[in-house]
Design a protein around this motif. Sequence first.
Motif, PDB file in Angstrom:
ATOM      1  N   VAL A 148     -88.677  12.201  78.602  1.00 45.61           N
ATOM      2  CA  VAL A 148     -88.246  10.810  78.445  1.00 45.61           C
ATOM      3  C   VAL A 148     -86.872  10.753  77.796  1.00 45.61           C
ATOM      4  CG1 VAL A 148     -88.730   8.640  77.250  1.00 45.61           C
ATOM      5  CG2 VAL A 148     -90.579   9.865  78.388  1.00 45.61           C
ATOM      6  N   GLU A 149     -86.656  11.571  76.769  1.00 38.40           N
ATOM      7  CA  GLU A 149     -85.355  11.584  76.084  1.00 38.40           C
ATOM      8  C   GLU A 149     -84.241  11.995  77.043  1.00 38.40           C
ATOM      9  OE1 GLU A 149     -85.482  14.014  72.609  1.00 38.40           O
ATOM     10  OE2 GLU A 149     -87.110  12.892  71.689  1.00 38.40           O
ATOM     11  N   ALA A 150     -84.497  13.034  77.839  1.00 35.18           N
ATOM     12  CA  ALA A 150     -83.489  13.483  78.807  1.00 35.18           C
ATOM     13  C   ALA A 150     -83.207  12.401  79.841  1.00 35.18           C
ATOM     14  CB  ALA A 150     -83.950  14.769  79.488  1.00 35.18           C
ATOM     15  N   ALA A 151     -84.275  11.749  80.331  1.00 34.57           N
ATOM     16  CA  ALA A 151     -84.098  10.691  81.332  1.00 34.57           C
ATOM     17  C   ALA A 151     -83.330   9.512  80.759  1.00 34.57           C
ATOM     18  CB  ALA A 151     -85.463  10.232  81.852  1.00 34.57           C
ATOM     19  N   VAL A 166     -86.447   3.645  87.837  1.00 35.15           N
ATOM     20  CA  VAL A 166     -87.756   3.693  88.512  1.00 35.15           C
ATOM     21  C   VAL A 166     -88.066   5.124  88.948  1.00 35.15           C
ATOM     22  CG1 VAL A 166     -89.034   2.946  90.557  1.00 35.15           C
ATOM     23  CG2 VAL A 166     -87.678   1.288  89.259  1.00 35.15           C
ATOM     24  N   PHE A 167     -87.044   5.818  89.444  1.00 31.26           N
ATOM     25  CA  PHE A 167     -87.217   7.208  89.875  1.00 31.26           C
ATOM     26  C   PHE A 167     -87.688   8.087  88.722  1.00 31.26           C
ATOM     27  CE2 PHE A 167     -85.199  11.438  90.625  1.00 31.26           C
ATOM     28  CZ  PHE A 167     -85.962  11.826  91.708  1.00 31.26           C
ATOM     29  N   TRP A 168     -87.059   7.926  87.551  1.00 30.08           N
ATOM     30  CA  TRP A 168     -87.450   8.749  86.397  1.00 30.08           C
ATOM     31  C   TRP A 168     -88.829   8.386  85.886  1.00 30.08           C
ATOM     32  CZ3 TRP A 168     -84.938  12.699  87.033  1.00 30.08           C
ATOM     33  CH2 TRP A 168     -83.553  12.744  87.205  1.00 30.08           C
ATOM     34  N   VAL A 169     -89.215   7.122  86.003  1.00 32.15           N
ATOM     35  CA  VAL A 169     -90.572   6.716  85.608  1.00 32.15           C
ATOM     36  C   VAL A 169     -91.617   7.463  86.449  1.00 32.15           C
ATOM     37  CG1 VAL A 169     -92.209   4.781  85.679  1.00 32.15           C
ATOM     38  CG2 VAL A 169     -89.939   4.465  84.680  1.00 32.15           C
ATOM     39  N   ILE A 170     -91.261   7.779  87.685  1.00 33.66           N
ATOM     40  CA  ILE A 170     -92.168   8.536  88.558  1.00 33.66           C
ATOM     41  C   ILE A 170     -92.065  10.034  88.283  1.00 33.66           C
ATOM     42  CG2 ILE A 170     -92.659   9.144  90.969  1.00 33.66           C
ATOM     43  CD1 ILE A 170     -91.575   6.333  91.702  1.00 33.66           C
ATOM     44  N   VAL A 171     -90.840  10.528  88.109  1.00 34.24           N
ATOM     45  CA  VAL A 171     -90.607  11.969  88.005  1.00 34.24           C
ATOM     46  C   VAL A 171     -91.144  12.563  86.711  1.00 34.24           C
ATOM     47  CG1 VAL A 171     -88.777  13.700  87.703  1.00 34.24           C
ATOM     48  CG2 VAL A 171     -88.654  12.069  89.579  1.00 34.24           C
ATOM     49  N   VAL A 172     -90.895  11.912  85.576  1.00 34.69           N
ATOM     50  CA  VAL A 172     -91.246  12.519  84.282  1.00 34.69           C
ATOM     51  C   VAL A 172     -92.752  12.780  84.159  1.00 34.69           C
ATOM     52  CG1 VAL A 172     -91.246  12.188  81.781  1.00 34.69           C
ATOM     53  CG2 VAL A 172     -89.181  11.689  83.103  1.00 34.69           C
TER      54      VAL A 172
END
Length: 197
Positions: free
Chosen positions: A38-41, A154-160
């Motif tokens: 999350v921090e990286a995103a 939205v992409f990071w919410v899915i990826v992480v």
Amino acid sequence: MHIAWTSFLLALVVITVVPGPDFVLVMGNAVRSFKKGVEAALGVLTGLLIHGTLATVGLSALVAAAPTALFVVKAVGAVYLAYVGFMTLRSASKPIESQPRQKNVFLRGMLCDLLNPKVMLTFLSLIPQAMDPNAAPLPQAAMLSAVTVGVFAVFWVIVVPSARQLGRLLSRPRSRAVFERVCGTALIGLAASVLAT
């Protein structure tokens, strides 16, 4: 105001899902821990927000138009990506218990995105093509930049969370070391590609 939303969103989705330095960095951290992912995103999204702001006010266009300035941005970005890659390779050779805790993950994510000239050039090439030439440019650029950041969010919410699931599969030290070596090598390769373009 007639913005070319269809072509803009299609191109943006393709750009978003194609793996790049940001993806490798976020995935590598998310596999270690959800919090670090999350921090990286969030760091990457902050870098995107800065790029969007600069593109909106036209400062990025000034850098892109000056070959020397653009080369400096590329060189600094490539060096930073290579540094992160070598650090990832170094950590892969150590047992997870003896590895130092990752610090400044947010800052790493932000710098990884901010120092990537491809991100800047994406904003400069994609957003103008979608704008209505007969309408005021500043509100359009601001809105399209905000949409770009939103799509990536939205992409990071899915990826992480997905990466965290992968982390459970890579819980064995040997598997984790292989994954981190792949991530480190990919970052170094991406650093070389930044300089080559």
